[in-house]
Design an enzyme around this catalytic site. Structure first.
Site, PDB file in Angstrom:
ATOM      1  N   ASP A 186       0.837  -1.243  -0.060  1.00 12.61           N
ATOM      2  CA  ASP A 186      -0.162   0.054   0.056  1.00 12.61           C
ATOM      3  C   ASP A 186       0.985   1.345   0.082  1.00 12.61           C
ATOM      4  O   ASP A 186       2.093   1.114   0.114  1.00 12.61           O
ATOM      5  CB  ASP A 186      -0.984  -0.133   1.243  1.00 12.61           C
ATOM      6  CG  ASP A 186      -1.881   1.285   1.238  1.00 12.61           C
ATOM      7  OD1 ASP A 186      -2.271   1.612   0.318  1.00 12.61           O
ATOM      8  OD2 ASP A 186      -1.864   1.773   2.464  1.00 12.61           O
ATOM      9  N   SER A 187       0.303   2.421   0.088  1.00 20.21           N
ATOM     10  CA  SER A 187       1.087   3.833   0.048  1.00 20.21           C
ATOM     11  C   SER A 187       1.663   3.858   1.395  1.00 20.21           C
ATOM     12  O   SER A 187       2.632   4.732   1.290  1.00 20.21           O
ATOM     13  CB  SER A 187       0.327   4.681  -0.514  1.00 20.21           C
ATOM     14  OG  SER A 187      -0.920   4.831   0.437  1.00 20.21           O
ATOM     15  N   TYR A 245      -0.936   8.042  -2.698  1.00 24.07           N
ATOM     16  CA  TYR A 245      -1.176   7.646  -3.994  1.00 24.07           C
ATOM     17  C   TYR A 245      -2.452   8.541  -4.666  1.00 24.07           C
ATOM     18  O   TYR A 245      -2.421   8.372  -5.730  1.00 24.07           O
ATOM     19  CB  TYR A 245      -1.444   6.078  -3.939  1.00 24.07           C
ATOM     20  CG  TYR A 245      -0.018   5.506  -3.885  1.00 24.07           C
ATOM     21  CD1 TYR A 245       1.046   6.149  -3.566  1.00 24.07           C
ATOM     22  CD2 TYR A 245      -0.055   4.029  -4.311  1.00 24.07           C
ATOM     23  CE1 TYR A 245       2.307   5.195  -3.511  1.00 24.07           C
ATOM     24  CE2 TYR A 245       1.135   3.257  -4.179  1.00 24.07           C
ATOM     25  CZ  TYR A 245       2.172   3.903  -3.985  1.00 24.07           C
ATOM     26  OH  TYR A 245       3.528   3.174  -3.720  1.00 24.07           O
ATOM     27  N   GLY A 246      -3.336   8.603  -3.683  1.00 26.32           N
ATOM     28  CA  GLY A 246      -4.777   8.989  -4.312  1.00 26.32           C
ATOM     29  C   GLY A 246      -4.841  10.197  -5.264  1.00 26.32           C
ATOM     30  O   GLY A 246      -5.588  10.337  -5.970  1.00 26.32           O
ATOM     31  N   CYS A 297      -4.336  -1.610  -1.826  1.00 27.89           N
ATOM     32  CA  CYS A 297      -4.445  -0.188  -1.879  1.00 27.89           C
ATOM     33  C   CYS A 297      -5.556  -0.344  -3.266  1.00 27.89           C
ATOM     34  O   CYS A 297      -5.379  -0.695  -4.186  1.00 27.89           O
ATOM     35  CB  CYS A 297      -3.299   0.332  -2.374  1.00 27.89           C
ATOM     36  SG  CYS A 297      -3.305   2.062  -2.945  1.00 27.89           S
ATOM     37  N   ASN A 298      -6.488   0.657  -3.131  1.00 33.48           N
ATOM     38  CA  ASN A 298      -7.757   0.862  -3.957  1.00 33.48           C
ATOM     39  C   ASN A 298      -6.866   1.521  -5.090  1.00 33.48           C
ATOM     40  O   ASN A 298      -7.438   1.251  -6.204  1.00 33.48           O
ATOM     41  CB  ASN A 298      -8.939   1.378  -3.287  1.00 33.48           C
ATOM     42  CG  ASN A 298      -9.592   0.546  -2.388  1.00 33.48           C
ATOM     43  OD1 ASN A 298     -10.672  -0.105  -2.830  1.00 33.48           O
ATOM     44  ND2 ASN A 298      -9.134   0.456  -1.252  1.00 33.48           N
ATOM     45  N   THR A 299      -6.462   2.622  -4.884  1.00 32.37           N
ATOM     46  CA  THR A 299      -5.930   3.422  -5.952  1.00 32.37           C
ATOM     47  C   THR A 299      -4.675   2.321  -6.819  1.00 32.37           C
ATOM     48  O   THR A 299      -5.283   2.645  -8.024  1.00 32.37           O
ATOM     49  CB  THR A 299      -5.147   4.591  -5.446  1.00 32.37           C
ATOM     50  OG1 THR A 299      -5.807   5.206  -4.355  1.00 32.37           O
ATOM     51  CG2 THR A 299      -4.863   5.617  -6.405  1.00 32.37           C
ATOM     52  N   CYS A 331     -11.179   2.851   0.366  1.00 31.89           N
ATOM     53  CA  CYS A 331      -9.659   3.066   0.375  1.00 31.89           C
ATOM     54  C   CYS A 331      -8.930   2.330   1.618  1.00 31.89           C
ATOM     55  O   CYS A 331      -9.904   2.250   2.533  1.00 31.89           O
ATOM     56  CB  CYS A 331      -9.433   4.592   0.491  1.00 31.89           C
ATOM     57  SG  CYS A 331      -7.858   4.998   1.367  1.00 31.89           S
ATOM     58  N   THR A 332      -8.072   1.781   1.466  1.00 31.93           N
ATOM     59  CA  THR A 332      -7.805   0.629   2.622  1.00 31.93           C
ATOM     60  C   THR A 332      -7.529   1.525   4.115  1.00 31.93           C
ATOM     61  O   THR A 332      -7.214   0.963   5.099  1.00 31.93           O
ATOM     62  CB  THR A 332      -6.441  -0.254   2.347  1.00 31.93           C
ATOM     63  OG1 THR A 332      -5.357   0.579   1.859  1.00 31.93           O
ATOM     64  CG2 THR A 332      -6.907  -1.139   1.253  1.00 31.93           C
TER      65      THR A 332
END
Ligand code: DGL
Length: 268
Positions: A11-12, A43-44, A74-76, A185-186
């Protein structure tokens, strides 16, 4: 491929720990190599090209740790890079968006679903598209909440400022009378209580992490890659601020994080 190898999760920043936590609960005999890109968070707000470059570097790094599968926690990155990664790397790659969309489509009764996520995830329309593939009759309302991830990274989980910000972001969604809201978003499951307080108890909050862990278990079973019984050992890496990350991880994971290492991700 070694079935006793670890699973890579990235993830970010700290958000993917909500996915790692769920994997630890649902598949407790698997080891995890976690990478949080804390030097380059958030990241978003970044472009698709940048997120693909970052994600590729991270997968290259995880492969040096011999991971047998990767979970894009990470969703992004799931929205922007998963498809590319799946084409470029020959190991199972699981994202969080598809599992989250499935739960949302199955949960809603009034067929009105809200999505909150980063600007990148929301503008990609990926949740809406997946939900419509499952049920075209569901109305989807999305809202980007770009300040949430930084607030979580700062550790302001149960804080009046976070509540204030949430009220402002979620006001629009409340008017749409949704009965289901995807935490897209995580980072957001970590402020779940605040979001629930604003939305009220009649709205079901969906955390895609549980379904993601189940998808991972299925993918490992199908590929004959489930751990056959070696000792479980999780390892944590970040691109900056290892000590801060370690303290945070210890407040949310069911295991003790003894060490987190800083690495230079730009080298991969
Ligand atoms: N946790 C990430 C996600 O699920 C990204 C947050 C960010 O870095 O903006 O999209």
């Amino acid at each position: 491929m070694n079935r006793n190898a670890p699973i890579g999760v990235f993830d970010s920043g700290v958000g993917g720990l909500t996915v790692a936590r769920e994997i630890m609960r649902q598949i407790p005999n698997e080891s995890i190599i976690y990478f949080g890109d804390t030097a380059r968070v958030p990241y978003g707000s970044k472009s698709k090209e940048t997120i693909i470059t970052y994600s590729r570097q991270i997968v290259e790094f995880l492969l040096t740790k011999q991971v047998k599968a990767v979970v894009v926690g990470c969703n992004t990155a799931s929205a922007f890079a998963l498809e590319t990664l799946q084409k470029e790397f020959d190991i199972p790659m699981i994202g969080v968006v598809k599992p989250g969309a499935k739960v949302a489509a199955e949960t809603t009764v009034n067929h009105r679903v809200g999505i909150i996520g980063t600007l990148g995830t929301v503008n990609s329309d990926i949740y809406k598209n997946y939900i419509h593939e499952l049920n075209g009759g569901i109305e989807v309302f999305s809202k980007a909440c770009p300040l949430f991830a930084p607030l979580v990274e700062e550790g302001w989980l149960d804080d009046p400022i976070t509540y204030e910000v949430a009220t402002r972001y979620l006001n629009d969604l409340m008017k749409h009378e949704i009965d289901t809201l995807v935490l897209g978003c995580t980072h957001y499951p970590l402020i779940r209580k605040t979001v629930q307080k604003v939305m009220g108890d009649s709205v079901n909050l969906v955390n895609p992490a549980y379904e993601t862990a189940i998808s991972l278990r299925t993918a490992l079973e199908e590929a004959n890659l489930t751990n056959s019984g070696t000792e479980v050992k999780h390892k944590f890496y970040v691109s900056d601020g290892a000590e801060k990350f370690k303290s945070f991880a210890n407040t949310i994971l069911p295991c003790e994080v003894e060490e987190t290492k800083d690495i230079n991700i730009e080298l991969y």
